[in-house]
Design a protein around this motif. Structure first.
Motif, PDB file in Angstrom:
ATOM      1  N   GLU A 279       0.292   7.479  -0.600  1.00 27.99           N
ATOM      2  CA  GLU A 279      -0.872   8.275  -0.999  1.00 27.99           C
ATOM      3  C   GLU A 279      -2.180   7.525  -0.774  1.00 27.99           C
ATOM      4  OE1 GLU A 279       1.834   7.773  -2.826  1.00 27.99           O
ATOM      5  OE2 GLU A 279       1.396   7.078  -4.857  1.00 27.99           O
ATOM      6  N   PHE A 280      -2.106   6.183  -0.851  1.00 23.92           N
ATOM      7  CA  PHE A 280      -3.326   5.427  -0.620  1.00 23.92           C
ATOM      8  C   PHE A 280      -3.708   5.461   0.862  1.00 23.92           C
ATOM      9  CE2 PHE A 280      -5.796   1.426  -0.100  1.00 23.92           C
ATOM     10  CZ  PHE A 280      -6.856   1.791  -0.915  1.00 23.92           C
TER      11      PHE A 280
ATOM     12  N   MET B 171       0.835  -1.197   0.000  1.00 24.50           N
ATOM     13  CA  MET B 171       0.000   0.000   0.000  1.00 24.50           C
ATOM     14  C   MET B 171       0.868   1.244   0.000  1.00 24.50           C
ATOM     15  SD  MET B 171      -3.354  -0.215   2.392  1.00 24.50           S
ATOM     16  CE  MET B 171      -3.848  -1.926   2.552  1.00 24.50           C
ATOM     17  N   SER B 172       0.580   2.156  -0.915  1.00 20.96           N
ATOM     18  CA  SER B 172       1.418   3.341  -1.040  1.00 20.96           C
ATOM     19  C   SER B 172       1.036   4.393  -0.002  1.00 20.96           C
ATOM     20  CB  SER B 172       1.268   3.915  -2.439  1.00 20.96           C
ATOM     21  OG  SER B 172      -0.066   4.338  -2.608  1.00 20.96           O
TER      22      SER B 172
ATOM     23  N   TYR C 246      -5.349  12.135  -2.968  1.00 21.46           N
ATOM     24  CA  TYR C 246      -4.597  10.999  -3.492  1.00 21.46           C
ATOM     25  C   TYR C 246      -3.887  11.374  -4.795  1.00 21.46           C
ATOM     26  CZ  TYR C 246      -3.815   6.485  -5.762  1.00 21.46           C
ATOM     27  OH  TYR C 246      -3.249   5.422  -6.402  1.00 21.46           O
TER      28      TYR C 246
ATOM     29  N   SER D  44       0.218  11.714  -5.280  1.00 25.00           N
ATOM     30  CA  SER D  44       0.914  10.816  -6.203  1.00 25.00           C
ATOM     31  C   SER D  44       1.343  11.548  -7.477  1.00 25.00           C
ATOM     32  CB  SER D  44       0.032   9.617  -6.546  1.00 25.00           C
ATOM     33  OG  SER D  44      -1.156  10.045  -7.157  1.00 25.00           O
TER      34      SER D  44
ATOM     35  N   ILE E 250      -9.137   4.017  -8.029  1.00 25.86           N
ATOM     36  CA  ILE E 250      -7.951   4.127  -7.180  1.00 25.86           C
ATOM     37  C   ILE E 250      -7.570   2.767  -6.600  1.00 25.86           C
ATOM     38  CG2 ILE E 250      -7.099   5.076  -4.997  1.00 25.86           C
ATOM     39  CD1 ILE E 250      -8.644   7.625  -5.663  1.00 25.86           C
TER      40      ILE E 250
ATOM     41  N   SER F 200      -5.970   0.732  -9.232  1.00 26.28           N
ATOM     42  CA  SER F 200      -4.620   1.122  -9.630  1.00 26.28           C
ATOM     43  C   SER F 200      -3.612   0.851  -8.511  1.00 26.28           C
ATOM     44  CB  SER F 200      -4.574   2.586 -10.091  1.00 26.28           C
ATOM     45  OG  SER F 200      -4.912   3.441  -9.037  1.00 26.28           O
ATOM     46  N   GLU F 201      -4.104   0.704  -7.276  1.00 27.07           N
ATOM     47  CA  GLU F 201      -3.217   0.324  -6.173  1.00 27.07           C
ATOM     48  C   GLU F 201      -3.074  -1.192  -6.074  1.00 27.07           C
ATOM     49  OE1 GLU F 201      -1.614   2.061  -3.524  1.00 27.07           O
ATOM     50  OE2 GLU F 201      -1.814   3.832  -4.782  1.00 27.07           O
ATOM     51  N   LYS F 202      -3.790  -1.907  -6.948  1.00 28.62           N
ATOM     52  CA  LYS F 202      -3.796  -3.380  -6.947  1.00 28.62           C
ATOM     53  C   LYS F 202      -4.215  -3.960  -5.591  1.00 28.62           C
ATOM     54  CE  LYS F 202      -0.502  -3.885 -10.674  1.00 28.62           C
ATOM     55  NZ  LYS F 202      -0.254  -2.445 -10.889  1.00 28.62           N
ATOM     56  N   ILE F 203      -5.118  -3.272  -4.917  1.00 20.45           N
ATOM     57  CA  ILE F 203      -5.584  -3.730  -3.609  1.00 20.45           C
ATOM     58  C   ILE F 203      -6.316  -5.077  -3.688  1.00 20.45           C
ATOM     59  CG2 ILE F 203      -7.095  -3.186  -1.634  1.00 20.45           C
ATOM     60  CD1 ILE F 203      -4.553  -1.517  -1.839  1.00 20.45           C
TER      61      ILE F 203
END
Lengths: 431, 170
Positions: A4-5, A1-2, A33, A37, A294, A297-300
């Motif tokens: 910004e996330f 997890m980044s 966010y 980023s 989002i 794109s964060e591949k959560i």
């Protein structure tokens, strides 16, 4: 997890917790966010506009809202209830059965629990508490519990939302709701039957046989609506969105031409109210579309799927865990927020674990609807308070047995997918 | 001033009703032409989607009060009035700032869409999408006013109930 996330989550839940509108909080968090980023801030606008503009299925939401408002304003609900009083009112605890059966029939024309509680629910509750026939808390709690059936039996607004975020077939989801809806009707009836015998619920004077034809005649066009709707969808003739438009048109014709119950002023009010509700829901859907972008794109989702796979969760274990989480969240969050914001995170895990997406969707929708009756934040309790004056505290004291019954029904449909999937399979669903 | 606000609000409500009727009627036309005439119009779906987009942003920009939105207000209702003011101020300031800072980029996106036209009606998409900018500007203006009024000492409850004047006709 980044980084910004994490900021995104902190802002979303922080603003949400202090009472900011959820839709706007989702936008604020998304803007932060994108800024952190270093991406184009216009992406938020792009996602929400394109998402709302490119999804045909979304149109079912305002159309079903409109249909339900029309039915409530145009005395269709009243006629339906008179019919149910004539049919089941004569038994011990008759009005309690009337409450259940009217909700069942109404659920075949409306896709919203709120509309059910505010419309037929209000009328039946008022009849039940008149002259102190039934306890106020019990009457309100029963109304809340039966309103849950509304979006489970098709049509269903929350299922449209789930279809939107999961890409499951909306037609099969609707079909999947029939078994669970009938199951809930059955368990509520059995509970009422037991209470009626043990607590000696009142008996209503039976409607005279001579009256029956008139009552049936008056309700008949309204009763035809679920038949037309369901036959249309399952005959494969029309899409669910088209069915929503047909339902609204039919309700409009009934209310204005046939029953002559709508003045021009009240028709305007129905349009205006429907536009407002649609805007409020549409904006939340829009916010959820940005969030889905989002989260993807964060591949959560794949992160989650990996976690559950590594922890060797069995499909049943996963379903139970998600159910517990959603039940818990349902005590505090709105159902649309749960379905649009929380559920999409779990959909890829379902795919990875081989859980049927129609089964999962119906179970989650039922679960989120139970969240509408669980205090402290149960939307149906607020609606009943507003329309009948029975306070949330009064209802809360009587709601526990109903919550237990509903949770048991939920558990049954979680453990036995056939309760959900039997009906869709009869119509060719391979799952 | 109040009178003018109420008048404007009633007109905004008229627009929303017209949009809703337009969405409903074009959708019905779609069903009618497809099943009764067996010769569907192509433009009806697109017209309802455009009307829907406008209902959401027009309604959210001008008609919904802070209270009409889906909110989680348990904590908010539970804390003391002093903390409520702080909560309300944080959320309106954050909302204003977020929409204001992303406005230029949003304008860029919408005006960039002038190169595209909608599928069947062939309307320039920057026109179709412009309602988003109207919404964003309305939100910035309204939430900035909320913020100023809360700072000046008005209670958040009275500020949030106010949609610019009085309730529209119901």
């Amino acid at each position: 997890m980044s980084r910004e996330f994490l900021a995104y989550l902190a802002i979303l839940f922080g603003l949400g917790a202090i009472g900011a509108p959820i839709a706007l909080a989702m936008f604020v968090a998304a803007a932060a966010y994108l800024a952190i980023s270093g991406r184009d801030l216009g992406l938020a606008a792009e996602q929400i506009i394109q998402g709302l503009f490119n999804s045909f299925i979304i149109l079912a939401v305002p159309l079903f809202i409109f249909a339900a408002n029309l039915m409530n304003a145009g005395t269709i609900s009243d006629r339906l209830m008179n019919f149910c009083v004539a049919i089941v009112g004569r038994y011990r605890g008759g009005l309690a059965y009337v409450n259940i059966v009217t909700s069942l029939i109404f659920s075949g024309m409306s896709g919203s629990a709120i509309a059910d509680a505010a419309g037929v629910g209000k009328i039946t509750t008022e009849m039940m508490i008149k002259d102190g026939r039934y306890g106020r808390g019990f009457s309100a709690a029963l109304t809340a519990a039966t309103a849950v059936i509304g979006p489970i039996i098709p049509p269903s607004i929350p299922m449209v939302m789930y279809a939107l975020v999961s890409d499951a077939s909306i037609g099969y989801l609707f079909l999947g709701g029939i078994g669970p809806g009938l199951l809930i009707t059955l368990v509520l009836s059995v509970y009422t039957f037991v209470l009626a015998r043990t607590q000696l619920f009142p008996v209503e004077p039976p409607v005279a046989l001579a009256e029956l034809p008139r009552v049936v005649f008056e309700a008949f066009p309204a009763l035809l609506m679920p038949v037309v709707l369901l036959a249309g969808i399952y005959g494969g003739a029309v899409t669910p969105t088209e069915a929503a438009a047909i339902a609204a048109a039919y309700a409009l014709v009934l209310a204005t031409l046939f029953y002559r119950a709508l003045s021009r002023r009240s028709l305007y009010a129905v349009f205006s109210e429907s536009a407002r509700s649609s805007a409020a829901i549409g904006l939340v859907i829009g916010g959820a579309l940005i969030m889905n972008y989002i989260v993807a794109s964060e591949k959560i989702p794949s992160l989650f799927a990996g976690f559950f796979a590594a922890a060797e969760f069995s499909p049943i274990g996963f379903l139970l865990a998600v159910n517990v989480l959603v039940l818990f969240l349902g005590c505090f969050l709105d159902a649309s927020t749960i379905i649009l914001v929380i559920v999409p995170i779990f959909v890829p895990t379902c795919k990875a674990l081989g859980i049927d997406l129609v089964h999962f969707g119906v179970v989650i929708v039922v679960n989120a609807m139970i969240g509408l009756v669980t205090p402290p934040y149960g939307m149906l309790l607020f609606v009943i308070d507003k329309t009948t004056g029975i306070t949330v505290a009064e209802t809360t004291r009587a709601i526990l047995p109903f919550v237990i019954i509903l949770v048991l029904a939920l558990l049954a449909m979680t453990l036995f997918p056939d309760i959900v999937l039997w009906t869709p399979r009869q119509f060719g669903y391979r799952g | 001033m109040r009178h003018a606000g109420a008048w404007l609000l009633a007109r905004a409500d008229n627009v929303a009703v017209i949009l809703f009727v337009a969405m409903f009627v074009s959708f019905l036309l779609q069903v009618f032409t497809r099943y009764i005439l067996q010769d569907p119009y192509g433009w009806t779906t697109e017209a309802s989607l455009i009307a829907w987009l406008w209902i959401v942003f027009w309604g959210s920009g001008f008609l919904l009060t802070n209270r009409d939105h889906v909110r989680f207000d348990m904590l908010y209702a539970w804390v003391r009035p002093g903390s409520r003011r702080v909560f309300a101020l944080i959320s309106v300031v954050a909302t204003t700032l977020a929409f204001a800072t992303s406005l230029p980029a949003s304008i860029d996106f919408v005006s960039f869409m002038r190169v595209e036209r909608s599928g069947t009606l062939s309307i320039r998409l920057d026109y179709v999408f412009s309602v988003y900018l109207v919404f964003a500007i309305a939100i910035i203006a309204r939430y900035a006013v909320y913020a100023i009024r809360i700072v000046r000492g008005a209670s958040p409850e009275t500020v949030f109930d106010d949609a610019g004047g009085a309730d529209p006709p119901r």
